[in-house]
Design a protein around this motif. Sequence first.
Motif, PDB file in Angstrom:
ATOM      1  N   PRO A  10       0.776  -1.173  -0.059  1.00 41.96           N
ATOM      2  CA  PRO A  10      -0.082   0.084  -0.208  1.00 41.96           C
ATOM      3  C   PRO A  10       0.943   1.171  -0.185  1.00 41.96           C
ATOM      4  CG  PRO A  10      -0.837  -1.692   1.464  1.00 41.96           C
ATOM      5  CD  PRO A  10       0.391  -2.110   1.077  1.00 41.96           C
ATOM      6  N   ALA A  11       2.106   1.243   0.468  1.00 40.88           N
ATOM      7  CA  ALA A  11       2.892   2.376   0.802  1.00 40.88           C
ATOM      8  C   ALA A  11       3.278   2.715  -0.490  1.00 40.88           C
ATOM      9  CB  ALA A  11       4.080   2.263   1.586  1.00 40.88           C
ATOM     10  N   VAL A  12       3.634   1.811  -1.711  1.00 39.69           N
ATOM     11  CA  VAL A  12       4.166   1.862  -2.727  1.00 39.69           C
ATOM     12  C   VAL A  12       3.030   2.484  -3.667  1.00 39.69           C
ATOM     13  CG1 VAL A  12       4.759   0.735  -5.150  1.00 39.69           C
ATOM     14  CG2 VAL A  12       5.924   0.132  -2.711  1.00 39.69           C
ATOM     15  N   CYS A  13       1.788   2.002  -3.508  1.00 38.66           N
ATOM     16  CA  CYS A  13       0.683   2.491  -4.267  1.00 38.66           C
ATOM     17  C   CYS A  13       0.405   3.892  -4.035  1.00 38.66           C
ATOM     18  CB  CYS A  13      -0.421   1.794  -3.979  1.00 38.66           C
ATOM     19  SG  CYS A  13      -0.682  -0.170  -4.606  1.00 38.66           S
ATOM     20  N   ARG A  14       0.590   4.176  -2.710  1.00 39.71           N
ATOM     21  CA  ARG A  14       0.387   5.586  -2.379  1.00 39.71           C
ATOM     22  C   ARG A  14       1.560   6.500  -2.938  1.00 39.71           C
ATOM     23  NH1 ARG A  14      -1.249   3.113   2.399  1.00 39.71           N
ATOM     24  NH2 ARG A  14      -3.658   3.338   2.687  1.00 39.71           N
ATOM     25  N   PRO A  20      -6.491   5.047  -2.030  1.00 37.12           N
ATOM     26  CA  PRO A  20      -7.398   3.774  -1.636  1.00 37.12           C
ATOM     27  C   PRO A  20      -8.925   3.761  -2.001  1.00 37.12           C
ATOM     28  CG  PRO A  20      -6.581   5.304   0.218  1.00 37.12           C
ATOM     29  CD  PRO A  20      -6.190   5.830  -0.955  1.00 37.12           C
ATOM     30  N   ARG A  21      -9.465   2.781  -2.421  1.00 40.36           N
ATOM     31  CA  ARG A  21     -10.803   2.614  -2.724  1.00 40.36           C
ATOM     32  C   ARG A  21     -11.603   1.598  -1.607  1.00 40.36           C
ATOM     33  NH1 ARG A  21     -12.572   6.096  -6.419  1.00 40.36           N
ATOM     34  NH2 ARG A  21     -13.690   4.591  -7.756  1.00 40.36           N
ATOM     35  N   GLY A  22     -10.723   1.037  -0.824  1.00 38.92           N
ATOM     36  CA  GLY A  22     -11.315   0.063   0.219  1.00 38.92           C
ATOM     37  C   GLY A  22     -11.187  -1.128   0.015  1.00 38.92           C
ATOM     38  N   LEU A  37      -5.787   4.537  -9.571  1.00 38.92           N
ATOM     39  CA  LEU A  37      -4.982   5.364 -10.109  1.00 38.92           C
ATOM     40  C   LEU A  37      -5.811   6.399 -11.028  1.00 38.92           C
ATOM     41  CD1 LEU A  37      -2.177   6.360 -10.584  1.00 38.92           C
ATOM     42  CD2 LEU A  37      -1.737   5.014 -12.312  1.00 38.92           C
ATOM     43  N   PRO A  38      -6.046   7.628 -10.500  1.00 37.25           N
ATOM     44  CA  PRO A  38      -6.640   8.606 -11.281  1.00 37.25           C
ATOM     45  C   PRO A  38      -6.038   8.875 -12.562  1.00 37.25           C
ATOM     46  CG  PRO A  38      -6.035   9.593  -9.191  1.00 37.25           C
ATOM     47  CD  PRO A  38      -5.288   8.243  -9.435  1.00 37.25           C
ATOM     48  N   ARG A  39      -6.944   9.316 -13.685  1.00 39.89           N
ATOM     49  CA  ARG A  39      -6.244   9.870 -14.793  1.00 39.89           C
ATOM     50  C   ARG A  39      -5.553  11.156 -14.706  1.00 39.89           C
ATOM     51  NH1 ARG A  39     -10.974   8.329 -19.590  1.00 39.89           N
ATOM     52  NH2 ARG A  39     -11.034   6.122 -19.086  1.00 39.89           N
TER      53      ARG A  39
END
Length: 40
Positions: A10-14, A20-22, A37-39
């Motif tokens: 999760p740290a890498v994703c952030r 996070p979407r839940g 990941l938003p456009r």
Amino acid sequence: MVRPDNEPSPAVCRRLGMTPRGRTGRWYGMELECFHLPRP
């Protein structure tokens, strides 16, 4: 999708700008943390 018990993922994703979407159990037969990941 990352496993909640895998703390570095999760740290890498952030760091990559994902939000996070839940948690969901919809895929793979286990509870996973979903990130988006938003456009640009």
